[in-house]
Design a protein around this motif. Structure first.
Motif, short mmCIF file in Angstrom:
data_model
loop_
_atom_site.label_atom_id
_atom_site.label_comp_id
_atom_site.label_asym_id
_atom_site.label_seq_id
_atom_site.Cartn_x
_atom_site.Cartn_y
_atom_site.Cartn_z
N UNK A 38 41.77 34.09 41.85
CA UNK A 38 40.63 34.91 41.43
C UNK A 38 40.76 35.11 39.92
N UNK A 39 39.80 34.53 39.20
CA UNK A 39 39.77 34.75 37.76
C UNK A 39 38.93 36.01 37.49
N UNK A 40 39.48 36.90 36.68
CA UNK A 40 38.77 38.14 36.37
C UNK A 40 38.29 38.10 34.93
N UNK A 41 37.07 38.53 34.74
CA UNK A 41 36.50 38.57 33.40
C UNK A 41 36.50 40.02 32.93
N UNK A 84 28.49 32.02 37.29
CA UNK A 84 28.37 33.19 38.15
C UNK A 84 26.89 33.49 38.45
N UNK A 85 26.04 33.31 37.45
CA UNK A 85 24.60 33.57 37.66
C UNK A 85 24.00 32.63 38.68
N UNK A 86 24.53 31.41 38.77
CA UNK A 86 23.95 30.43 39.69
C UNK A 86 24.58 30.47 41.08
N UNK A 87 25.46 31.40 41.28
CA UNK A 87 26.11 31.55 42.59
C UNK A 87 25.05 31.78 43.66
N UNK A 88 25.27 31.25 44.84
CA UNK A 88 24.25 31.38 45.88
C UNK A 88 24.11 32.82 46.33
N UNK A 93 30.93 41.82 41.26
CA UNK A 93 30.99 40.41 41.65
C UNK A 93 30.66 39.50 40.47
N UNK A 94 30.04 40.04 39.42
CA UNK A 94 29.72 39.22 38.25
C UNK A 94 30.92 39.10 37.32
N UNK A 95 32.02 39.75 37.67
CA UNK A 95 33.18 39.70 36.78
C UNK A 95 34.37 39.00 37.42
N UNK A 96 34.11 38.28 38.50
CA UNK A 96 35.18 37.49 39.10
C UNK A 96 34.69 36.06 39.37
N UNK A 97 35.62 35.13 39.36
CA UNK A 97 35.32 33.75 39.73
C UNK A 97 36.43 33.27 40.65
N UNK A 98 36.04 32.50 41.65
CA UNK A 98 37.03 31.87 42.52
C UNK A 98 37.24 30.46 42.01
N UNK A 99 38.45 30.17 41.55
CA UNK A 99 38.73 28.85 40.97
C UNK A 99 40.07 28.32 41.48
N UNK A 100 40.21 26.99 41.41
CA UNK A 100 41.48 26.39 41.82
C UNK A 100 42.51 26.62 40.71
N UNK A 101 43.73 26.36 41.05
CA UNK A 101 44.85 26.57 40.13
C UNK A 101 44.63 25.86 38.79
N UNK A 102 44.22 24.58 38.88
CA UNK A 102 44.06 23.77 37.67
C UNK A 102 42.92 24.31 36.80
N UNK A 103 41.78 24.59 37.43
CA UNK A 103 40.65 25.12 36.66
C UNK A 103 41.01 26.48 36.07
N UNK A 104 41.81 27.24 36.79
CA UNK A 104 42.18 28.54 36.25
C UNK A 104 42.99 28.38 34.96
N UNK A 105 43.88 27.40 34.94
CA UNK A 105 44.61 27.13 33.70
C UNK A 105 43.64 26.72 32.60
N UNK A 106 42.66 25.88 32.95
CA UNK A 106 41.69 25.43 31.95
C UNK A 106 40.91 26.60 31.37
#
Ligand SMILES: [Zn+2]
Ligand SMILES: [Zn+2]
Length: 133
Positions: A39-42, A83-87, A55-68
């Protein structure tokens, strides 16, 4: 550097958020087992105008993308666009997990109704899961 403006989540909430995102990384759109997702937190400081909806301040990302996100880094504008385009359904589930209830009379400002319509009727009935791929 500790950031006190980040959302605090319990391990149970983190797990539910990953499941709400259908275990798909929101950056690379690949499917991952729960243990590979983060969970990436903004920080709220970067997100002042939307702070009511956690919910607009979190992203679910894989390990690699999280490093990126942290090392490239991925610009905040791009993170927000994702986040805006999330379903509608993922957003709704995430809000529920985070205990956020939008006011019932509040007009949706960033939800495209025809998109919800398509998504609803494009889904298979009886809660079947996404086709793997
Ligand atoms: Zn990824
Ligand atoms: Zn992060």
């Amino acid at each position: 550097m500790p950031d006190t403006d980040l959302i605090k989540l319990t391990p149970a909430q983190e797990r539910k958020l990953k499941i709400a995102a259908e275990q798909i990384c929101e950056l690379c759109y690949d499917y991952y087992p729960l243990s590979f997702l983060k969970i990436h937190r903004i920080s709220r400081r970067l997100y002042k105008e939307m702070k009511r909806d956690p919910s607009t301040r979190i992203m679910v990302v894989c390990d690699l993308c999280h490093s990126h996100i942290h090392e490239l880094p991925v610009p905040i504008g791009k993170q927000r666009a994702i986040i805006r385009e999330r379903s509608f359904y993922i957003r709704r589930d995430m809000r529920k997990i985070l205990g956020y209830k939008p006011k019932p009379y509040q007009a949706p400002d960033d939800v495209n109704l025809s998109m919800i319509f398509d998504e609803y009727f494009g889904r298979s009935p009886l809660g079947s899961y996404r086709i793997s791929g």
